[in-house]
Write an enzyme that holds these catalytic residues in place. Structure first.
Site, PDB file in Angstrom:
ATOM      1  N   SER A  57      -6.551  13.163 -20.134  1.00 45.97           N
ATOM      2  CA  SER A  57      -6.044  13.190 -18.919  1.00 45.97           C
ATOM      3  C   SER A  57      -5.260  12.677 -18.889  1.00 45.97           C
ATOM      4  O   SER A  57      -4.079  12.639 -17.706  1.00 45.97           O
ATOM      5  CB  SER A  57      -6.808  11.507 -18.752  1.00 45.97           C
ATOM      6  OG  SER A  57      -5.934  10.290 -19.444  1.00 45.97           O
ATOM      7  N   HIS A  96      -1.452   6.141 -20.162  1.00 43.22           N
ATOM      8  CA  HIS A  96      -0.928   7.203 -18.718  1.00 43.22           C
ATOM      9  C   HIS A  96       0.470   7.241 -17.997  1.00 43.22           C
ATOM     10  O   HIS A  96       0.492   5.870 -18.855  1.00 43.22           O
ATOM     11  CB  HIS A  96      -1.741   6.423 -17.608  1.00 43.22           C
ATOM     12  CG  HIS A  96      -3.228   7.125 -17.485  1.00 43.22           C
ATOM     13  ND1 HIS A  96      -4.486   6.387 -17.450  1.00 43.22           N
ATOM     14  CD2 HIS A  96      -3.732   7.673 -18.079  1.00 43.22           C
ATOM     15  CE1 HIS A  96      -5.346   7.355 -17.589  1.00 43.22           C
ATOM     16  NE2 HIS A  96      -5.092   8.239 -18.069  1.00 43.22           N
ATOM     17  N   ASP A 123      -5.135   4.876 -11.367  1.00 45.37           N
ATOM     18  CA  ASP A 123      -6.653   3.838 -12.753  1.00 45.37           C
ATOM     19  C   ASP A 123      -7.335   3.201 -12.273  1.00 45.37           C
ATOM     20  O   ASP A 123      -7.333   2.176 -12.889  1.00 45.37           O
ATOM     21  CB  ASP A 123      -5.357   3.646 -13.860  1.00 45.37           C
ATOM     22  CG  ASP A 123      -4.907   4.658 -14.298  1.00 45.37           C
ATOM     23  OD1 ASP A 123      -5.542   6.351 -14.307  1.00 45.37           O
ATOM     24  OD2 ASP A 123      -4.232   4.817 -15.006  1.00 45.37           O
TER      25      ASP A 123
END
Lengths: 180, 167
Positions: A57, A96, A123
Site C-alpha cells: 500500500s 500509512h 483509510d
C-alpha cells in the site's frame, strides 16, 4: 591406578567446563540480543522500534520486505508523516501516511486521517466500524528511517515456519558443536 | 581455527559490516545537500461551497500548482512525496491540516512540474467555520532515501480567503 583415576577426573572436569562455557556463550548471545531490543525500545520510545513492511500500500516508497525504524516522541503528529498505527480489532499494525490532522484547542487531542500512497481511497474503510479518525493512542510510532530488503528473512520465516525451525536448528547445532 | 565455517563466518561478518557502513555513509552524505526548492500556488476558482447535512463545511477548489524541487534530489534519493496542505485555525481546533493534493516524484527530471487540478481530497472542516476563513497553503515534501534517514520540509505560500457565503 591412582594416576589413571586422576587423569580421568581431569578429563571429566574439562568436558564439564567446556559445556558450561558453551552454555554461558549461548546465554550471552541471547541476552545481548534481548538487551539491544529492549534498549532500542527505551531509546525510540516505541514498543516495536523496527517493523517490516508487509503490504504494497505504500509503493513505490516502501516495498514488501523493507524495514522501517520507528520513533515515538511527544512531538505532535503532522500531515505528511508516515505513522504506524493499530486499529481496534486488528492485531497487524498498518504503515500509512497522514493526510489530515485536526488538533483540539483545549485538550490537545488530535484527530488523524491516513492513506496509503498506493491506495486510491483514504483509510476510513480500514478503521473500525463507525470510526472516522485515528487518535493518539492508536499510533505506535512514526517512521524515521528506512532499510531496503532486510525484512525479507522475517517474511519468509513467518510464511514458511519450516525454514525457521531449520535455521534455528542449524544455528543451535553450530553453537553446540563448535570448538574454540 | 581455520575451518571452512570460520572463514565463511568471518567473510559474511565483514561483508555485512561494510554494507552497513556504506548505507550509513550514503545516508550521512544527504546532510551535505542544501536544497533550495521553489513553488507557487494559485486558487483559481471556488467550484462549490456548502454545508453538509451533518453540519460540516465543505469546499471544492481549483488549484494551479507549480514547483521546482530538483535540488532535493541526491544520489541517495528514491522518491520525493510532495503534497499541498491547507492549514488554518478555528475556535475549536488549534490546527487543521488538510491535504488537498499530493504526488510522488520518482526522478529529478520530473521534479519541475506544473499542474492544474481540483482538490484531490475533500476539503471538509470539523464544524462550520469556513465562511470567510483565511487559510495558508503550504507545500510539504518528504524525501524518501534509497536507504537511511528520511527528510521532510515545507514552504509556506500565499494564503487565501474563502468567500463569506456558500455557493
Amino acid at each position: 591406578m591412582e594416576w589413571i583415576r586422576e587423569s580421568v577426573d581431569s578429563i571429566k572436569s574439562i568436558q564439564f567446563r567446556k559445556t558450561l562455557s558453551q552454555a554461558v556463550n549461548l546465554g550471552l548471545i541471547l541476552t545481548s540480543a534481548l538487551i539491544i531490543w529492549k534498549g532500542l525500545i527505551c531509546i525510540t520510545g516505541s514498543e516495536s522500534p523496527v517493523v517490516v513492511v508487509l503490504s504494497e500500500s505504500m509503493e513505490p516508497g516502501f516495498q514488501r520486505g523493507d524495514i522501517l525504524f520507528l520513533h515515538m516522541s511527544k512531538d505532535p503528529i503532522r500531515a505528511g508523516e508516515i505513522i504506524v498505527f493499530n486499529v481496534d480489532g486488528h492485531d497487524i499494525p498498518i504503515v500509512h501516511r497522514v493526510i489530515k490532522v485536526h488538533e483540539r484547542q483545549d485538550t490537545g487531542e488530535v484527530y488523524i486521517l491516513t492513506k496509503g500512497d498506493n491506495n486510491d481511497k483514504d483509510d476510513r474503510v480500514l478503521y473500525a466500524q463507525g470510526q472516522h479518525w485515528l487518535q493518539r493512542h492508536h499510533v505506535m510510532g512514526r517512521a524515521v528511517g528506512f532499510l531496503p530488503y532486510v525484512g525479507w528473512m522475517t517474511i519468509i520465516m513467518t510464511e514458511k515456519p519450516v525454514i525457521k525451525y531449520i535455521i534455528i536448528g542449524a544455528l543451535g547445532l553450530l553453537v553446540i558443536t563448535s570448538k574454540d | 581455527m581455520h575451518s571452512f565455517g570460520y572463514r565463511a563466518n568471518a567473510l559474511l561478518t565483514f561483508a555485512v559490516t561494510i554494507l552497513a557502513l556504506m548505507c550509513a555513509m550514503a545516508s550521512f552524505s544527504d546532510n551535505f545537500n542544501h536544497p533550495s526548492p521553489s513553488s507557487s500556488v494559485q486558487v483559481l476558482n471556488v467550484n462549490w461551497f456548502q454545508k453538509q447535512p451533518n453540519g460540516n463545511d465543505e469546499v471544492s477548489l481549483t488549484l494551479n500548482i507549480s514547483a521546482d524541487l530538483q535540488s532535493l534530489f541526491t544520489w541517495n534519493t528514491k522518491q520525493v512525496f510532495v503534497f499541498l496542505a491547507a492549514e488554518y485555525e478555528t475556535p475549536k481546533n488549534s490546527l487543521n491540516q488538510i491535504s488537498l493534493w499530493d504526488g510522488i516524484i520518482a526522478s529529478k527530471e520530473h521534479a519541475k512540474f506544473w499542474t492544474h487540478t481540483s482538490n484531490k481530497y475533500r476539503f471538509i472542516d470539523q464544524g462550520s467555520n469556513l465562511r470567510g476563513k483565511e487559510f495558508n497553503l503550504t507545500l510539504h515534501w518528504h524525501v524518501m532515501p534509497k536507504t537511511g534517514k528520511m527528510f521532510a520540509d515545507k514552504l509556506v505560500m500565499s494564503g487565501y480567503r474563502l468567500p463569506k457565503e456558500y455557493r
